[in-house]
Design a protein around this motif. Structure first.
Motif, PDB file in Angstrom:
ATOM      1  N   GLU A 209       0.867  -1.190   0.000  1.00  0.00           N
ATOM      2  CA  GLU A 209       0.000   0.000   0.000  1.00  0.00           C
ATOM      3  C   GLU A 209       0.902   1.239   0.000  1.00  0.00           C
ATOM      4  O   GLU A 209       1.651   1.445  -0.940  1.00  0.00           O
ATOM      5  N   ALA A 210       0.864   2.028   1.029  1.00  0.00           N
ATOM      6  CA  ALA A 210       1.743   3.197   1.075  1.00  0.00           C
ATOM      7  C   ALA A 210       3.201   2.751   1.144  1.00  0.00           C
ATOM      8  O   ALA A 210       3.542   1.803   1.854  1.00  0.00           O
ATOM      9  N   VAL A 211       4.053   3.424   0.379  1.00  0.00           N
ATOM     10  CA  VAL A 211       5.481   3.099   0.385  1.00  0.00           C
ATOM     11  C   VAL A 211       6.285   4.373   0.666  1.00  0.00           C
ATOM     12  O   VAL A 211       5.807   5.486   0.449  1.00  0.00           O
ATOM     13  N   LEU A 212       7.511   4.177   1.142  1.00  0.00           N
ATOM     14  CA  LEU A 212       8.364   5.317   1.491  1.00  0.00           C
ATOM     15  C   LEU A 212       9.814   4.930   1.258  1.00  0.00           C
ATOM     16  O   LEU A 212      10.211   3.790   1.532  1.00  0.00           O
ATOM     17  N   ALA A 213      10.596   5.869   0.760  1.00  0.00           N
ATOM     18  CA  ALA A 213      12.029   5.657   0.575  1.00  0.00           C
ATOM     19  C   ALA A 213      12.776   6.854   1.140  1.00  0.00           C
ATOM     20  O   ALA A 213      12.339   8.000   0.989  1.00  0.00           O
ATOM     21  N   LEU A 214      13.883   6.593   1.801  1.00  0.00           N
ATOM     22  CA  LEU A 214      14.697   7.663   2.358  1.00  0.00           C
ATOM     23  C   LEU A 214      15.164   8.605   1.250  1.00  0.00           C
ATOM     24  O   LEU A 214      15.183   9.820   1.419  1.00  0.00           O
ATOM     25  N   ASP A 215      15.498   8.007   0.099  1.00  0.00           N
ATOM     26  CA  ASP A 215      15.853   8.767  -1.099  1.00  0.00           C
ATOM     27  C   ASP A 215      14.842   8.396  -2.178  1.00  0.00           C
ATOM     28  O   ASP A 215      14.781   7.248  -2.613  1.00  0.00           O
ATOM     29  N   LYS A 216      14.021   9.349  -2.596  1.00  0.00           N
ATOM     30  CA  LYS A 216      12.933   9.052  -3.520  1.00  0.00           C
ATOM     31  C   LYS A 216      13.423   8.513  -4.858  1.00  0.00           C
ATOM     32  O   LYS A 216      12.667   7.868  -5.595  1.00  0.00           O
ATOM     33  N   LYS A 217      14.676   8.784  -5.206  1.00  0.00           N
ATOM     34  CA  LYS A 217      15.204   8.310  -6.477  1.00  0.00           C
ATOM     35  C   LYS A 217      15.860   6.933  -6.357  1.00  0.00           C
ATOM     36  O   LYS A 217      16.222   6.321  -7.363  1.00  0.00           O
ATOM     37  N   ALA A 218      16.012   6.451  -5.140  1.00  0.00           N
ATOM     38  CA  ALA A 218      16.729   5.187  -4.927  1.00  0.00           C
ATOM     39  C   ALA A 218      15.880   3.985  -5.326  1.00  0.00           C
ATOM     40  O   ALA A 218      14.648   4.046  -5.363  1.00  0.00           O
ATOM     41  N   LYS A 219      16.577   2.882  -5.614  1.00  0.00           N
ATOM     42  CA  LYS A 219      15.918   1.629  -5.962  1.00  0.00           C
ATOM     43  C   LYS A 219      16.378   0.527  -5.010  1.00  0.00           C
ATOM     44  O   LYS A 219      17.521   0.518  -4.561  1.00  0.00           O
ATOM     45  N   LEU A 220      15.469  -0.384  -4.755  1.00  0.00           N
ATOM     46  CA  LEU A 220      15.816  -1.552  -3.937  1.00  0.00           C
ATOM     47  C   LEU A 220      16.691  -2.483  -4.747  1.00  0.00           C
ATOM     48  O   LEU A 220      16.344  -2.848  -5.869  1.00  0.00           O
ATOM     49  N   ARG A 262       8.769 -12.371  -1.714  1.00  0.00           N
ATOM     50  CA  ARG A 262       8.898 -12.037  -3.142  1.00  0.00           C
ATOM     51  C   ARG A 262       7.942 -10.899  -3.463  1.00  0.00           C
ATOM     52  O   ARG A 262       6.815 -10.855  -2.963  1.00  0.00           O
ATOM     53  N   TYR A 263       8.411  -9.998  -4.324  1.00  0.00           N
ATOM     54  CA  TYR A 263       7.693  -8.763  -4.640  1.00  0.00           C
ATOM     55  C   TYR A 263       7.465  -8.673  -6.146  1.00  0.00           C
ATOM     56  O   TYR A 263       8.373  -8.967  -6.938  1.00  0.00           O
ATOM     57  N   ASP A 264       6.230  -8.300  -6.533  1.00  0.00           N
ATOM     58  CA  ASP A 264       5.890  -8.034  -7.932  1.00  0.00           C
ATOM     59  C   ASP A 264       6.223  -9.232  -8.831  1.00  0.00           C
ATOM     60  O   ASP A 264       7.047  -9.148  -9.743  1.00  0.00           O
ATOM     61  N   ASP A 265       5.544 -10.362  -8.562  1.00  0.00           N
ATOM     62  CA  ASP A 265       5.728 -11.585  -9.348  1.00  0.00           C
ATOM     63  C   ASP A 265       7.181 -12.063  -9.374  1.00  0.00           C
ATOM     64  O   ASP A 265       7.669 -12.579 -10.386  1.00  0.00           O
ATOM     65  N   GLY A 266       7.877 -11.861  -8.262  1.00  0.00           N
ATOM     66  CA  GLY A 266       9.237 -12.385  -8.148  1.00  0.00           C
ATOM     67  C   GLY A 266      10.317 -11.509  -8.741  1.00  0.00           C
ATOM     68  O   GLY A 266      11.465 -11.964  -8.866  1.00  0.00           O
ATOM     69  N   LYS A 267       9.999 -10.266  -9.081  1.00  0.00           N
ATOM     70  CA  LYS A 267      11.038  -9.384  -9.635  1.00  0.00           C
ATOM     71  C   LYS A 267      12.090  -9.022  -8.586  1.00  0.00           C
ATOM     72  O   LYS A 267      13.184  -8.564  -8.917  1.00  0.00           O
ATOM     73  N   LYS A 295       6.975   0.439  -5.252  1.00  0.00           N
ATOM     74  CA  LYS A 295       5.723   1.085  -5.647  1.00  0.00           C
ATOM     75  C   LYS A 295       4.554   0.493  -4.875  1.00  0.00           C
ATOM     76  O   LYS A 295       4.604  -0.662  -4.452  1.00  0.00           O
ATOM     77  N   PRO A 296       3.465   1.253  -4.724  1.00  0.00           N
ATOM     78  CA  PRO A 296       2.249   0.693  -4.136  1.00  0.00           C
ATOM     79  C   PRO A 296       1.526  -0.209  -5.138  1.00  0.00           C
ATOM     80  O   PRO A 296       1.831  -0.199  -6.338  1.00  0.00           O
ATOM     81  N   GLU A 297       0.581  -0.995  -4.624  1.00  0.00           N
ATOM     82  CA  GLU A 297      -0.275  -1.866  -5.449  1.00  0.00           C
ATOM     83  C   GLU A 297       0.509  -2.940  -6.195  1.00  0.00           C
ATOM     84  O   GLU A 297       0.115  -3.364  -7.287  1.00  0.00           O
ATOM     85  N   LYS A 298       1.613  -3.393  -5.627  1.00  0.00           N
ATOM     86  CA  LYS A 298       2.368  -4.499  -6.212  1.00  0.00           C
ATOM     87  C   LYS A 298       2.207  -5.736  -5.335  1.00  0.00           C
ATOM     88  O   LYS A 298       2.156  -5.659  -4.108  1.00  0.00           O
ATOM     89  N   GLY A 299       2.144  -6.894  -5.973  1.00  0.00           N
ATOM     90  CA  GLY A 299       1.881  -8.128  -5.263  1.00  0.00           C
ATOM     91  C   GLY A 299       3.043  -8.586  -4.393  1.00  0.00           C
ATOM     92  O   GLY A 299       4.211  -8.379  -4.723  1.00  0.00           O
TER      93      GLY A 299
END
Length: 497
Positions: A209-220, A262-267, A295-299
């Motif tokens: 649902e709601a998501v948050l990142a310390l750096d909005k441009k960062a990726k997991l 696992r997030y977003d069909d295993g991505k 992102k929100p709304e990911k499985g």
């Protein structure tokens, strides 16, 4: 007989004894399954009896026996899913003839030998309606939301070869679903054949649902950390710079250290590193090379966690009334055990009583979790005697649950079990996905679509080039039908040489 042939006859006699012993073992081994199935289905059914024999047969490794049969020009037992005892009986009769002994088993008549195939055809017609001209498989298409206001879009798909329209009840509402169903019925009248409707209830899908990142441009990325929170606003820290709330908060409290995530069909994959009051920290172990944007709304899939969830949510209860009114088939998400069938049947009996008697609501169990795979024989036995029934191999969630490396073998095993039980199977998720989205298929997609022809129905998802995908799949399946049926190659004349 000439002396040089005596050893061969003796060897073949020993092989005959081995197959006779195998048949006796299969019959005995099937008895516990038969008793179990009869508790679910009542009176014995030929398809369930064959399934019981198949399960007993596949308990052991028969590869050495197969090779011994193969070089004698006798069936290697590799295509017996729909006819276990008839195949063994035919092999026994052939071996008896080679040894000069009277066969202790009456060989099957042609009708009896192929009766399992006839049962599967009948079950497929009962679920999906009659097949299209020149093609055994049905093509299912997931409709976009815009289809509710675009009858021409649905008519075009029907004219191209769509046999089943899928409505995903996770999106839109009853008004849109009724509009889509009306367009589908009119399209069927126009093309002169019934286009059936599958309505897929949402079930307890776990999503961010709601998501948050310390750096909005960062990726997991691999090595990173993600905090899941059960309640309140997601919080981030320097050591855990990503956080997300989830659609089913109670699940966070059920996580244990070491559970896979696992997030977003295993991505993206990870494991639970620590748990605390209403939260858990996930350490990412695998991700795309440059990471993934949270992102929100990911499985979310949690294959090791005992979820303890009912497959029917409050939303599903509301939606089922419309489904029973509009659909030909109900897609049942997150079904895991035979009792889940009882839960659904109880609700339908109480709240969905106005169904026309000549059009019973079919049921499609979506196989998405390891428990559903393990309990598949019991699910089949509980469901088949009540209404037209099929199985969807939901490859997206299934791969995320069991791991991508096991998906190929698991989809094969599900196909075999379904064929043994005369249950139609749907090959779903990402079929011709590149073509549907961009208009250009990949080579791997074409091979996957061709392999999908071993199922009774192939599902395409929505996308800009869905009409082109239906055209291509229709032609591909028709050509492949001339080359193979299930696991059996058919010897159509080759014209390339």
């Amino acid at each position: 007989m000439n002396a040089p042939n005596l050893p061969l006859r003796a060897d073949t006699g020993a092989l005959l004894d081995e197959v006779l012993a195998l048949r006796a073992e299969v019959v005995a081994g099937a008895q516990p399954w038969m008793k179990r199935f009869m508790r679910d289905a009542g009176a014995p059914q030929p398809a369930l009896a064959n399934l019981a024999h198949y399960l007993a047969f596949r308990r052991h490794d028969h590869r050495s026996l197969q090779r011994q049969l193969m070089w004698r020009g006798i069936s290697s037992l590799g295509r017996l899913e729909s006819r276990v005892l008839p195949t063994l009986d035919a092999v026994i009769a052939a071996l008896s003839a080679l040894t000069g002994r009277a066969s202790p088993i009456t060989p099957p008549a042609e009708h009896d030998y192929f009766d399992g195939e006839a049962r599967l055809r009948k079950a497929t017609d009962a679920l999906f309606g009659p097949p299209p001209a020149g093609r055994r498989e049905r093509i299912m298409v997931t409709l976009p939301s815009a289809a509710a206001g675009d009858p021409d879009f649905i008519l075009d798909l029907a004219q191209r070869g769509m046999d089943v329209a899928r409505i995903n009840c996770a999106h839109d509402d009853a008004t849109a679903w009724r509009a889509m169903t009306g367009h589908i019925r009119k399209a069927g009248e126009t093309v002169g054949r019934r286009i059936t409707v599958l309505m897929d209830i949402a079930g307890p899908k776990i999503r961010t649902e709601a998501v948050l990142a310390l750096d909005k441009k960062a990726k997991l990325a691999a090595g990173g950390a993600l905090r899941l929170v059960a309640h309140g606003t997601p919080r981030v820290t320097a050591d855990v710079p990503f956080a997300a709330a989830v659609s089913l908060p109670e699940l966070v409290t059920r996580l244990s250290i070491g559970d896979r995530f696992r997030y977003d069909d295993g991505k993206l994959e990870g494991t639970v590193e620590s748990t605390g009051e209403g939260e858990a920290v996930i350490r990412i172990t695998r991700a795309k090379a440059h990471g993934i944007k949270l992102k929100p709304e990911k499985g979310i899939n949690l294959p090791d966690t005992a979820l303890g969830l009912s497959p029917l949510t409050a939303k599903d209860h509301d939606d089922l009334v419309t489904v029973a009114e509009c659909a030909d088939m109900l897609g049942y998400s997150f079904v895991s055990q035979a009792e889940d069938i009882d839960l659904l049947e109880g609700f339908l009996a109480e709240h969905c009583v106005n169904r026309p008697a000549d059009f019973p609501l079919g049921l499609v169990a979506k196989i998405e979790r390891p428990e559903a795979v393990k309990n598949l024989p019991d699910l089949i036995a509980r469901a088949v005697s009540r209404r037209p029934f099929g199985v969807m191999i939901a490859r997206g969630d299934l791969a995320a649950e069991i791991g991508f490396e096991r998906l190929a073998e698991m989809q094969e095993e599900i196909l075999w079990i379904c064929e043994a039980a005369a249950v139609p199977a749907i090959w779903a998720t990402q079929v011709l996905e590149g073509l549907v989205k961009t208009g250009i298929p990949s080579r791997g997609e074409m091979t996957d679509a061709a392999m999908a022809g071993r199922a009774e129905c192939v599902m395409l998802n929505k996308g800009p080039a869905i009409g082109t995908a239906v055209d291509l799949l229709d032609g591909l399946l028709k050509r492949m039908d001339a080359h193979a049926f299930k696991k059996t190659p058919t010897l159509r004349a080759l014209k390339s040489w």
